[in-house]
Scaffold this motif. Structure first.
Motif, mmCIF file in Angstrom:
data_model
loop_
_atom_site.group_PDB
_atom_site.id
_atom_site.type_symbol
_atom_site.label_atom_id
_atom_site.label_comp_id
_atom_site.label_asym_id
_atom_site.label_seq_id
_atom_site.Cartn_x
_atom_site.Cartn_y
_atom_site.Cartn_z
ATOM 1 N N ASP A 1 3.198 1.467 2.042
ATOM 2 C CA ASP A 1 4.292 0.996 1.197
ATOM 3 C C ASP A 1 3.838 0.625 -0.213
ATOM 4 N N GLY A 2 2.675 -0.038 -0.310
ATOM 5 C CA GLY A 2 2.169 -0.379 -1.640
ATOM 6 C C GLY A 2 1.790 0.852 -2.445
ATOM 7 N N HIS A 3 1.178 1.827 -1.777
ATOM 8 C CA HIS A 3 0.793 3.063 -2.466
ATOM 9 C C HIS A 3 2.024 3.811 -2.968
ATOM 10 N N LEU A 4 3.057 3.890 -2.141
ATOM 11 C CA LEU A 4 4.288 4.582 -2.547
ATOM 12 C C LEU A 4 4.959 3.858 -3.712
ATOM 13 N N ALA A 5 4.993 2.525 -3.644
ATOM 14 C CA ALA A 5 5.651 1.755 -4.700
ATOM 15 C C ALA A 5 4.967 1.958 -6.047
ATOM 16 N N ARG A 6 3.626 1.971 -6.053
ATOM 17 C CA ARG A 6 2.899 2.145 -7.317
ATOM 18 C C ARG A 6 2.953 3.585 -7.806
ATOM 19 N N THR A 7 2.858 4.545 -6.895
ATOM 20 C CA THR A 7 2.800 5.951 -7.291
ATOM 21 C C THR A 7 4.138 6.444 -7.834
ATOM 22 N N TYR A 8 5.223 6.062 -7.189
ATOM 23 C CA TYR A 8 6.548 6.566 -7.560
ATOM 24 C C TYR A 8 7.407 5.531 -8.273
#
Length: 264
Positions: free
Chosen positions: A123-130
């Motif tokens: 979830d953190g990776h998705l939030a920062r990437t997109y």
């Protein structure tokens, strides 16, 4: 004698002249309008270019940027965070089902715990990437992390599988560091270190191994993995405290220097 009366001829010539004059006026008006429009567009272009050169957003740019950058609360990252929150009571129910020592129920509890840990990684990776970072996510994500880990540790200690001092050390460190981050946030942000990430991974693996009803050499292995997790918990916690002290001192020094410049 046939002919066109002078008044009629004059009237016809006058009408043609009037129409010519009107057409010319329309042409001039169109040119003026086009010129004004061109000047307006050029002025807008110049203002946008000037704003970009000065590092300032053009008029209306803030509103547009806010509309574009504002992510919906109902995005994938937040949904994964909410899933973790929902899994907490389900995990506790599975963990304590049938007295808390049934291998089948413990395996289901492990599956719920594993899903929570995996979604924590994504979830953190998705939030920062997109660009899906929201205020809800900033608050709910750390709560979900602490909730699932705290529920697992408390359940394990309640069942006698894990000493209470281990639970107190891990939860005390997690809550203490989170509170400390909020206290020094006015001076700056303490980034997550590699040691902190390794600590989180080791804790997840160790707790997951304790949730499973392991026996034999696997039970011995999980003891050492948990020991490593406790050591990393303490060491990284002390490192974060050191960073917080340095950050606070730097912030106070910078404010004092800025105050002296203002008074001078």
């Amino acid at each position: 004698m046939t002919g066109v009366p002078a008044s009629a001829a004059g009237g016809s010539s006058g009408a043609q002249g009037a129409r010519s004059t009107a057409a010319a006026a329309d042409g001039v008006a169109s040119e003026v309008s086009g010129s004004a429009s061109a000047r307006g567009e050029a002025a807008v272009g110049r203002s946008a270019a000037d704003a970009a050169a000065d590092g300032r957003p053009a008029r209306g740019g803030k509103i547009t940027a806010a509309a574009v950058n504002q992510a919906s609360v109902w995005n994938v990252a937040n949904l994964l965070t909410m899933l973790r929150l929902v899994l907490v009571p389900g995990f506790v129910a599975l963990m304590l089902a049938n007295g808390g020592y049934d291998p089948a129920w413990r395996s289901l509890a492990w599956a719920a715990f594993a899903i929570a840990m995996i979604t924590d990684l994504f979830d953190g990776h998705l939030a920062r990437t997109y660009n899906l970072v929201t205020d809800f996510g900033k608050i709910a994500d750390p709560i979900a992390d602490k909730a699932i880990m705290g529920a697992a540790l408390i359940c394990l200690s309640s069942l006698g599988d894990l000493p209470w001092w281990v639970t107190i050390v891990i939860l005390g460190r997690e809550l203490g560091i989170t509170l400390m981050r909020f206290l020094v946030i006015r001076y700056g942000v303490i980034p997550a270190s590699r040691g902190g990430k390794l600590k989180t991974l080791t804790q997840g693996v160790a707790v997951g191994m304790y949730v499973l009803a392991l026996t034999g050499w696997l039970a011995t292995l999980r003891f050492w993995v948990m020991a490593a997790a406790v050591v990393l918990t303490v060491v990284t916690g002390l490192d974060y405290v050191r960073q917080a002290i340095v950050l606070r001192r730097q912030g106070i020094a910078e404010r004092a220097a800025a105050l002296e410049e203002t008074e001078a």
